[in-house]
Design a protein around this motif. Structure first.
Motif, PDB file in Angstrom:
ATOM      1  N   SER A  85       0.827  -1.043  -0.065  1.00 54.42           N
ATOM      2  CA  SER A  85       0.124  -0.035   0.120  1.00 54.42           C
ATOM      3  C   SER A  85       0.837   1.284  -0.239  1.00 54.42           C
ATOM      4  CB  SER A  85      -0.764  -0.265   1.300  1.00 54.42           C
ATOM      5  OG  SER A  85      -0.233   0.479   2.499  1.00 54.42           O
ATOM      6  N   GLY A  86       0.545   2.306  -0.420  1.00 50.78           N
ATOM      7  CA  GLY A  86       0.978   3.483  -0.320  1.00 50.78           C
ATOM      8  C   GLY A  86       1.609   3.688   1.370  1.00 50.78           C
ATOM      9  N   MET A  87       0.785   3.545   2.230  1.00 50.99           N
ATOM     10  CA  MET A  87       1.071   3.752   3.675  1.00 50.99           C
ATOM     11  C   MET A  87       2.482   2.830   3.882  1.00 50.99           C
ATOM     12  SD  MET A  87      -0.421   6.538   4.594  1.00 50.99           S
ATOM     13  CE  MET A  87       0.583   6.420   5.939  1.00 50.99           C
ATOM     14  N   ILE A  90       5.286   4.763   2.821  1.00 49.45           N
ATOM     15  CA  ILE A  90       5.714   5.803   3.550  1.00 49.45           C
ATOM     16  C   ILE A  90       6.101   5.567   4.947  1.00 49.45           C
ATOM     17  CG2 ILE A  90       4.745   7.947   4.536  1.00 49.45           C
ATOM     18  CD1 ILE A  90       2.691   7.859   1.898  1.00 49.45           C
ATOM     19  N   TYR A 111      -1.300  14.294   3.464  1.00 53.62           N
ATOM     20  CA  TYR A 111      -2.404  13.118   3.218  1.00 53.62           C
ATOM     21  C   TYR A 111      -2.827  12.680   4.589  1.00 53.62           C
ATOM     22  CZ  TYR A 111      -4.362   8.826   2.134  1.00 53.62           C
ATOM     23  OH  TYR A 111      -5.294   7.748   1.923  1.00 53.62           O
ATOM     24  N   THR A 114      -0.948   9.724   6.175  1.00 45.65           N
ATOM     25  CA  THR A 114       0.481  10.231   6.691  1.00 45.65           C
ATOM     26  C   THR A 114       0.689  11.051   7.643  1.00 45.65           C
ATOM     27  OG1 THR A 114       0.787  10.290   4.274  1.00 45.65           O
ATOM     28  CG2 THR A 114       2.571  11.238   5.686  1.00 45.65           C
ATOM     29  N   GLU A 152       4.563  17.026   0.037  1.00 44.90           N
ATOM     30  CA  GLU A 152       3.792  16.515  -0.927  1.00 44.90           C
ATOM     31  C   GLU A 152       3.330  17.782  -1.776  1.00 44.90           C
ATOM     32  OE1 GLU A 152      -0.076  14.974   0.305  1.00 44.90           O
ATOM     33  OE2 GLU A 152       1.250  13.872   2.030  1.00 44.90           O
ATOM     34  N   ASP A 181       5.967  12.887  -1.673  1.00 43.97           N
ATOM     35  CA  ASP A 181       5.177  12.011  -2.058  1.00 43.97           C
ATOM     36  C   ASP A 181       4.614  12.588  -3.545  1.00 43.97           C
ATOM     37  OD1 ASP A 181       2.466  10.819  -2.739  1.00 43.97           O
ATOM     38  OD2 ASP A 181       2.006  10.861  -0.368  1.00 43.97           O
ATOM     39  N   THR A 183       2.309  11.208  -5.399  1.00 43.35           N
ATOM     40  CA  THR A 183       1.067  10.448  -5.770  1.00 43.35           C
ATOM     41  C   THR A 183       0.201  11.319  -6.788  1.00 43.35           C
ATOM     42  OG1 THR A 183       1.188   9.095  -3.750  1.00 43.35           O
ATOM     43  CG2 THR A 183      -0.999   9.251  -5.198  1.00 43.35           C
ATOM     44  N   PHE A 184       0.065  12.600  -6.536  1.00 42.43           N
ATOM     45  CA  PHE A 184      -0.889  13.554  -7.208  1.00 42.43           C
ATOM     46  C   PHE A 184      -0.538  13.848  -8.557  1.00 42.43           C
ATOM     47  CE2 PHE A 184      -4.463  15.476  -4.609  1.00 42.43           C
ATOM     48  CZ  PHE A 184      -4.572  14.295  -3.874  1.00 42.43           C
ATOM     49  N   SER A 203       1.476   6.342  -3.390  1.00 45.86           N
ATOM     50  CA  SER A 203       0.200   5.476  -3.376  1.00 45.86           C
ATOM     51  C   SER A 203       0.249   4.875  -4.616  1.00 45.86           C
ATOM     52  CB  SER A 203      -0.911   6.211  -2.838  1.00 45.86           C
ATOM     53  OG  SER A 203      -1.932   5.218  -2.732  1.00 45.86           O
ATOM     54  N   THR A 205      -1.878   2.732  -5.607  1.00 44.31           N
ATOM     55  CA  THR A 205      -3.312   2.612  -5.631  1.00 44.31           C
ATOM     56  C   THR A 205      -4.006   3.606  -6.559  1.00 44.31           C
ATOM     57  OG1 THR A 205      -3.156   1.942  -3.292  1.00 44.31           O
ATOM     58  CG2 THR A 205      -5.353   2.381  -4.186  1.00 44.31           C
ATOM     59  N   LYS A 206      -3.350   4.863  -6.631  1.00 39.92           N
ATOM     60  CA  LYS A 206      -4.126   5.850  -7.354  1.00 39.92           C
ATOM     61  C   LYS A 206      -3.525   5.827  -8.595  1.00 39.92           C
ATOM     62  CE  LYS A 206      -5.223   6.840  -3.193  1.00 39.92           C
ATOM     63  NZ  LYS A 206      -4.454   7.469  -2.367  1.00 39.92           N
ATOM     64  N   CYS A 216      -1.477  -0.714  -3.782  1.00 39.74           N
ATOM     65  CA  CYS A 216       0.028  -0.899  -3.732  1.00 39.74           C
ATOM     66  C   CYS A 216       0.589   0.499  -3.485  1.00 39.74           C
ATOM     67  CB  CYS A 216       0.470  -1.368  -5.013  1.00 39.74           C
ATOM     68  SG  CYS A 216       0.002  -0.424  -6.356  1.00 39.74           S
ATOM     69  N   LEU A 333      -8.862   8.111  -5.408  1.00 34.14           N
ATOM     70  CA  LEU A 333      -8.616   9.084  -6.670  1.00 34.14           C
ATOM     71  C   LEU A 333      -7.714   8.329  -7.665  1.00 34.14           C
ATOM     72  CD1 LEU A 333      -5.357  10.685  -6.286  1.00 34.14           C
ATOM     73  CD2 LEU A 333      -6.480  10.843  -4.210  1.00 34.14           C
TER      74      LEU A 333
HETATM   75  C1  LIG Z   1      -3.996   7.293  -0.917  1.00 31.03           C
HETATM   76  C2  LIG Z   1      -2.757   8.214  -0.657  1.00 31.03           C
HETATM   77  C3  LIG Z   1      -1.620   7.796   0.360  1.00 31.03           C
HETATM   78  C4  LIG Z   1      -2.018   6.394   1.248  1.00 31.03           C
HETATM   79  O1  LIG Z   1      -1.876   5.394   0.153  1.00 31.03           O
HETATM   80  P1  LIG Z   1      -2.599   3.810   0.195  1.00 31.03           P
HETATM   81  O2  LIG Z   1      -2.237   2.946  -0.946  1.00 31.03           O
HETATM   82  O3  LIG Z   1      -4.177   4.471   0.696  1.00 31.03           O
HETATM   83  O4  LIG Z   1      -1.999   3.233   1.588  1.00 31.03           O
HETATM   84  C5  LIG Z   1      -0.739   8.474   0.583  1.00 31.03           C
HETATM   85  N1  LIG Z   1      -0.365   9.598  -0.240  1.00 31.03           N
HETATM   86  C6  LIG Z   1      -1.536  10.164  -1.055  1.00 31.03           C
HETATM   87  C7  LIG Z   1      -1.185  11.582  -1.626  1.00 31.03           C
HETATM   88  C8  LIG Z   1      -2.466   9.356  -1.302  1.00 31.03           C
HETATM   89  O5  LIG Z   1      -3.391   9.905  -2.042  1.00 31.03           O
END
Ligand SMILES: *Cc1c(COP(=O)(O)O)cnc(C)c1O
Length: 403
Positions: A85-87, A90, A111, A114, A152, A181, A183-184, A203, A205-206, A216, A333
């Motif tokens: 996962s993202g967490m 992190i 986030y 976090t 972030e 981070d 992710t965005f 993350s 996952t996004k 993931c 997202l």
């Molecule tokens: C969703 C998200 C996370 C956490 O990721 P998971 O996959 O839900 O553990 C961390 N940082 C950002 C910016 C996110 O959007």
């Protein structure tokens, strides 16, 4: 070649679209199939021909290596690790570099997950934390005990952007680990390692997987940084299994293509919402009026698929949410489908009204993960949802049924 080395198939001249399709991916030596096979074994022979012990929790199985190589190539890193996962990514990165009596400076608008990790567990382990918003605030928050800076950009849900090159340089000068981070933005829009950061986390996952059907995470950086993180990661155990690695690898092949459409759709929707009489304000770094438009233009190739906007009348939030036909009110997202949520009721619900107000998160704020649908369909959907409702309830209103 080390198990984490990603240089196998990566000419430096490859553009992101080509990296997405080819880096790390290898043909099946048995069948000649063009996709990386799924190696499901949890036991590998010993002694192993590669000269090391292969095991899923050691982050060195063939599927983990393939997808890590693709991610490292995309972020311009030397190596990468994929997590459950993202967490997991992190928390592992933070616990790799921080110990009791150390201090770290975090961006103020983190986030939610976090933020909880930092304010509960890191503090519980005797790690000192401070929060900052601007380069100057980060600089003045550094003490003799500071080991790490974490940011972030763009942030959630107001899409604020910090000067990554400035923070990267600050970290190098003061010999601090710098973590971002990404992710965005995704590596298609922003490459923090090129701007001087040491570690990028995601993350996955996004956007990286991009289809809202798996969880993931990832950490990417220099070979030395990833070696250090892997030592802790093997103890904490947050690795990703072969099937999920294969799914992430497939998702990544279309990342550049998807992100291009996310960027274009979000820009189109942001422009439409900016002109709408029911909307007080639109937060999108691509808009010239966004407070961080200049820094975002310097460090991003595209402005991403995330935006938020504030309704003039916060009492209409529920009604507006009910009227969408294409967009789904949902958390999370970065997937191909457009999602909308109200941060005051979801990601930031645990904060007091006063804390939310100090962060600028008002009750009428709506966050949109703009998908890859036709932008005209999205604009029509928002146009209908934002119209003042006539009569008691619209016949087009979505019936909300839960399984
Ligand atoms: C969703 C998200 C996370 C956490 O990721 P998971 O996959 O839900 O553990 C961390 N940082 C950002 C910016 C996110 O959007």
């Amino acid at each position: 070649m080390s198990c984490l080395d990603s240089k196998e198939r990566r000419p430096a001249s490859w553009r992101p679209e080509t990296v997405c399709v080819h880096a790390g991916t290898h043909q099946d030596p048995v069948s000649g199939g063009v996709c990386t096979p799924i190696y499901s074994s949890s036991a590998y022979v010993h002694p192993h021909p590669q000269g090391e012990n292969v095991y899923q929790r050691y982050f060195n199985t063939p599927n983990q290596r393939a997808v890590a190589a693709k991610l490292a190539a995309l972020e311009n890193g030397e190596a990468a690790l994929v997590f459950g996962s993202g967490m997991a990514a992190i928390s592992t990165v933070l616990l790799s570099f921080l110990g009791p009596n150390d201090h770290a400076v975090f961006q103020a608008d983190l986030y939610g997950g976090t933020h909880h990790l930092v304010s509960s567990d890191l503090t519980r382990f005797g790690i000192g934390v401070s929060y900052a918003r601007t380069l100057d605030e980060f600089r003045s928050a550094i003490t003799a005990r500071t080991r790490l800076i974490y940011v972030e950009s763009p942030s959630n849900p107001l899409l604020r952007c910090v000067d990554l090159a400035g923070i990267g340089e600050l970290g190098r000068k003061r010999k601090l680990v710098t973590v971002v981070d990404n992710t965005f933005a995704t590596p298609v829009n922003q490459m923090p390692l090129k701007l001087g950061f040491e570690v990028v986390v995601h993350s996955g996952t996004k956007y990286l997987n991009g289809h809202s059907d798996m969880n993931c995470g990832a950490a990417i950086g220099s070979a030395a940084a990833i070696r250090r993180i892997r030592e802790t990661a093997m103890n904490l155990g947050g690795s990703l299994d072969a099937l999920a690695c294969s799914q992430l690898e497939r998702g990544l092949k279309t990342l550049a293509l998807r992100v291009r459409q996310h960027n274009a759709n979000a820009a189109g929707l942001a422009a439409f919402l900016s002109e709408h009489p029911a909307v007080l304000q639109v937060n999108y770094p691509g808009l010239p009026g966004h407070p961080d438009h200049a820094v975002a233009s310097r460090q991003m190739r595209g402005f991403g698929g995330m935006l938020s906007f504030e309704l003039r009348d916060a009492r209409r939030v529920k009604q507006v949410l009910r009227r969408f036909q294409v967009v789904t009110p949902a958390l999370s997202l970065g997937g191909i489908e457009s999602l909308i949520c109200v941060p005051a009721q979801t990601s930031h619900v645990k904060l007091s009204a006063a804390e939310r107000a100090s962060l600028g998160i008002r009750d009428g704020l709506m966050r949109v993960s703009v998908g890859i649908e036709a932008v005209d369909d999205l604009i029509e959907d928002f146009s209908f949802a934002l119209q003042p409702a006539k009569g008691r309830q619209s016949s087009r209103a979505r019936s909300v049924g839960c399984p």
